[in-house]
Design a protein around this motif. Structure first.
Motif, mmCIF file in Angstrom:
data_model
loop_
_atom_site.group_PDB
_atom_site.id
_atom_site.type_symbol
_atom_site.label_atom_id
_atom_site.label_comp_id
_atom_site.label_asym_id
_atom_site.label_seq_id
_atom_site.Cartn_x
_atom_site.Cartn_y
_atom_site.Cartn_z
ATOM 1 N N UNK A 20 11.186 5.203 -10.080
ATOM 2 C CA UNK A 20 10.715 4.505 -10.995
ATOM 3 C C UNK A 20 11.080 3.318 -10.667
ATOM 4 N N UNK A 21 11.848 2.561 -11.281
ATOM 5 C CA UNK A 21 12.424 0.943 -11.375
ATOM 6 C C UNK A 21 12.430 0.807 -9.715
ATOM 7 N N UNK A 22 12.853 1.465 -8.633
ATOM 8 C CA UNK A 22 12.936 0.366 -7.537
ATOM 9 C C UNK A 22 11.411 0.319 -7.007
ATOM 10 N N UNK A 23 10.932 1.529 -6.820
ATOM 11 C CA UNK A 23 9.525 1.250 -6.478
ATOM 12 C C UNK A 23 8.761 -0.133 -7.519
ATOM 13 N N UNK A 71 0.666 -1.649 -0.025
ATOM 14 C CA UNK A 71 0.178 -0.226 0.506
ATOM 15 C C UNK A 71 0.642 0.812 -0.296
ATOM 16 N N UNK A 72 2.175 1.340 1.363
ATOM 17 C CA UNK A 72 2.534 2.199 1.056
ATOM 18 C C UNK A 72 3.520 2.475 -0.713
ATOM 19 N N UNK A 73 4.033 1.092 -0.935
ATOM 20 C CA UNK A 73 4.654 1.587 -2.721
ATOM 21 C C UNK A 73 3.685 1.841 -3.671
ATOM 22 N N UNK A 74 2.597 1.244 -3.147
ATOM 23 C CA UNK A 74 1.339 1.839 -4.396
ATOM 24 C C UNK A 74 1.745 3.747 -4.264
ATOM 25 N N UNK A 75 0.987 4.348 -3.026
ATOM 26 C CA UNK A 75 1.353 5.857 -2.253
ATOM 27 C C UNK A 75 2.292 6.798 -3.863
ATOM 28 N N UNK A 76 3.594 6.180 -2.945
ATOM 29 C CA UNK A 76 5.049 6.636 -3.381
ATOM 30 C C UNK A 76 5.048 6.467 -5.072
ATOM 31 N N UNK A 77 4.741 5.440 -5.412
ATOM 32 C CA UNK A 77 4.081 5.522 -7.380
ATOM 33 C C UNK A 77 3.313 6.579 -7.509
ATOM 34 N N UNK A 120 2.441 9.224 -6.165
ATOM 35 C CA UNK A 120 3.302 10.902 -5.387
ATOM 36 C C UNK A 120 4.537 11.100 -6.422
ATOM 37 N N UNK A 121 4.915 10.307 -7.110
ATOM 38 C CA UNK A 121 6.472 10.011 -8.422
ATOM 39 C C UNK A 121 6.024 11.596 -9.346
ATOM 40 N N UNK A 122 4.777 11.383 -10.108
ATOM 41 C CA UNK A 122 4.574 12.851 -10.749
ATOM 42 C C UNK A 122 4.748 14.283 -10.050
ATOM 43 N N UNK A 123 3.941 13.737 -8.792
ATOM 44 C CA UNK A 123 3.958 15.115 -8.530
ATOM 45 C C UNK A 123 4.987 15.626 -8.393
ATOM 46 N N UNK A 124 5.816 15.221 -7.193
ATOM 47 C CA UNK A 124 7.845 15.728 -6.971
ATOM 48 C C UNK A 124 8.529 15.678 -8.394
#
Length: 256
Positions: free
Chosen positions: A73-76, A20-26, A28-32
């Motif tokens: 992106x690859x790590x996530x 779930x946390x990884x999906x959230x992080x994914x 967030x990435x475009x916004x960051x």
């Protein structure tokens, strides 16, 4: 089975919130990235002689910031794939153990075999290619959890019988009022003089510390309780085939 179910339950919760946390992080990435892109535009208008700008550019180069952004992106993605694989293992453990459902009931033998192959994948993958040849089977009245134990014993024995690299073939087919299952390996085979002792408790052909000699004894007992039969055909140096016959409509009441 209880252990497998307990492990599955204990793994399921933490892997759930990791995923779930990884999906959230994914998400967030475009916004960051967008914030960084806007900041870069703003910095372009700043006096190039500014010492702060020079310090920032030097630090970005030092830590390879652009590479970090690409790598994130690859790590996530890889972490999400890893958590998905753990979830599949947990699912297989649950199907394999069936502790919540340890009843005498109709079961799909092909599904039992498939979940057990998945559970024993670690034992098998470095030793053998597994060939599946599943027939179109009727449901069999049985204790699926106990049969999973039988299949696991036979598959692990097959892996142990192969010294370097070989093949394991799992085959099922209907035969009259029974279902037939065969598990074959291209391993070292069982010497003829010990074949008749193979189902005796504590008898093992494995080296000390590698086997208890109980696996095939338990296997024989479970098949007998299901009013089935198990036989072996083994040629030393060429391999072994265990064949199981299970009645489709067994009667277990008198056997407890």
């Amino acid at each position: 089975g209880l252990l497998a179910a307990g492990v599955a339950h204990d793994i399921n919760n933490p892997i759930g919130f990791v995923a779930s946390n990884l999906e959230e992080l994914q998400a967030y990435m475009p916004k960051i990235r967008r914030v960084i892109a806007l900041q870069d535009k703003l910095l372009e208008s700043v006096d190039a002689a500014s010492s702060l700008l020079a310090e920032l550019e030097a630090y970005r180069e030092q830590v390879e910031f652009d590479h970090i952004l690409e790598d994130l992106d690859i790590l996530v993605q890889e972490s999400l794939e890893g958590s998905e694989r753990v979830s599949k293992i947990v699912k297989n453990l649950r199907v394999f153990s069936r502790v919540d459902d340890a009843r005498y009931e109709p079961a799909d033998i092909n599904e039992c075999l498939e979940s057990t192959i998945n559970i024993t994948a670690n034992e098998l993958r470095y030793k053998a290619v597994v060939h599946r040849d599943y027939g179109n089977l009727p449901a069999v009245f049985c204790y699926p959890q106990q049969l999973n134990q039988v299949f696991m014993n036979l598959l692990i024995n097959a892996a142990h019988a192969i010294e370097e690299r070989g093949e394991v073939r799992v085959r099922t087919w209907p035969q009259g009022d029974s279902v037939m299952i065969s598990i074959s390996d291209t391993g070292c085979g069982i010497p003829r003089e010990v074949q008749e002792k193979i189902f005796e408790p504590f008898f093992t052909t494995k080296e000390p510390g590698k086997g208890t000699g109980l696996g095939l004894s338990i296997t024989y007992d479970i098949i007998a309780r299901h009013q089935g039969e198990i036989s072996l055909d083994s040629q030393p140096g060429r391999g072994t085939t265990f064949t199981i016959r299970l009645p489709i409509q067994g009667e277990m009441a008198s056997h407890g």
